[in-house]
Motif scaffolding. Structure first.
Motif, short mmCIF file in Angstrom:
data_model
loop_
_atom_site.label_atom_id
_atom_site.label_comp_id
_atom_site.label_asym_id
_atom_site.label_seq_id
_atom_site.Cartn_x
_atom_site.Cartn_y
_atom_site.Cartn_z
N LYS A 34 -6.64 -7.97 30.23
CA LYS A 34 -6.73 -9.20 29.48
C LYS A 34 -7.28 -8.87 28.15
O LYS A 34 -7.96 -7.96 27.84
CB LYS A 34 -7.53 -10.14 30.30
CG LYS A 34 -7.19 -10.16 31.71
CD LYS A 34 -5.86 -10.97 31.98
CE LYS A 34 -5.47 -11.58 33.18
NZ LYS A 34 -4.47 -12.28 33.48
N SER A 133 -6.09 -14.93 39.78
CA SER A 133 -6.04 -13.79 38.75
C SER A 133 -6.33 -12.60 39.18
O SER A 133 -7.04 -12.45 40.00
CB SER A 133 -7.22 -14.28 37.61
OG SER A 133 -6.75 -13.53 36.41
N TYR A 166 -15.86 -12.15 32.01
CA TYR A 166 -14.61 -13.15 31.96
C TYR A 166 -15.04 -14.48 31.81
O TYR A 166 -16.21 -14.91 32.37
CB TYR A 166 -13.69 -12.84 32.91
CG TYR A 166 -12.94 -11.60 32.98
CD1 TYR A 166 -11.45 -11.31 32.31
CD2 TYR A 166 -13.41 -10.33 33.56
CE1 TYR A 166 -10.95 -10.21 32.40
CE2 TYR A 166 -13.08 -9.29 33.79
CZ TYR A 166 -11.61 -9.12 33.16
OH TYR A 166 -10.98 -7.97 33.32
N GLU A 173 -8.51 -15.41 31.06
CA GLU A 173 -7.51 -14.91 30.35
C GLU A 173 -8.40 -14.12 29.05
O GLU A 173 -7.69 -13.19 28.29
CB GLU A 173 -6.61 -15.80 29.65
CG GLU A 173 -5.62 -16.24 31.03
CD GLU A 173 -4.80 -15.17 31.25
OE1 GLU A 173 -4.30 -14.16 30.72
OE2 GLU A 173 -4.49 -15.11 32.56
#
Length: 214
Positions: A34, A133, A166, A173
């Motif tokens: 990512k 994810s 994250y 993302e």
């Protein structure tokens, strides 16, 4: 050798342990890292007054409402178990190797699991048909994961050198990559989410890294 050269050599030569042959090869072909545009925590200090004695793996975690237990370990699948009856109520299928870690989002619907296949997979327990994810690491197994108390951040630690933060509000993302040279004993976020702690495991230089919110 420069720091950049040492890092490059490490990335090229590091061999991640696998129980299931070629599990990482499959992951590397299927998933990309990512974006690392995030900047959420900055280095504050490193103290050797606290030395983690062991490398920490969390094979179970209890949901915020205490109704479900997430269980991962030496199997491809993870389990959700009723904490009262002990009966399996659901399975999580998708990892390519054995798992080391699990952690619940404070809202109780999202669960993260860390695996030897170099990924952390994020699951919505209301629909486990596929992960929300798949968060790929750089070099090694994901051995420690945790959410911040407010649920904004998911911290993912590989077995060495890399910790990723994250942003859950951006659908995982965008991440901050914390890069250093050491085996990682575990990670934790303070109850007020202002500090991120990383345990460094080393017989000689074991220590505790502290990062504070930007």
């Amino acid at each position: 050798m420069t720091t950049e050269g040492y890092r490059r050599t490490g990335l090229e030569q590091y061999r991640n342990y696998e129980n299931i042959p070629l599990s990482v090869v499959a992951v590397d072909k299927e998933y990309e890292l990512k974006s690392k545009d995030g900047n959420y925590y900055e280095f504050f200090r490193n103290t050797r007054a606290a030395k983690p004695p062991i490398l920490h793996f969390l094979h179970t975690s209890l949901s915020p409402d205490s109704k479900l237990i997430a269980i991962v370990g030496d199997h491809l699948d993870g389990l959700l178990v009723d904490s009262t009856t002990g009966k399996t109520v659901a399975t999580m299928e998708g990892h390519r190797d054995y798992s080391f870690a699990s952690a619940w989002h404070p809202d109780g619907t999202i669960l993260a699991t860390g695996n030897q296949d170099k990924t952390c997979r994020v699951w919505d327990v209301r629909n486990l048909s596929s992960p929300v994810s798949v968060l790929k690491g750089n070099i090694g197994a994901v051995r420690s994961v945790c959410f911040s108390s407010d649920g904004q951040f998911l911290v993912v630690a590989e077995d060495a050198d890399f910790v990723h933060v994250y942003n859950t509000n951006l659908n995982y993302e965008t991440r901050q990559e914390i890069d250093f040279f050491a085996e990682i004993a575990g990670v934790s976020v303070s109850p007020d989410d202002e500090s991120l702690y990383i345990g460094v495991w080393d017989r000689t230089y074991g220590s505790l890294l502290q990062y504070n919110k930007v």
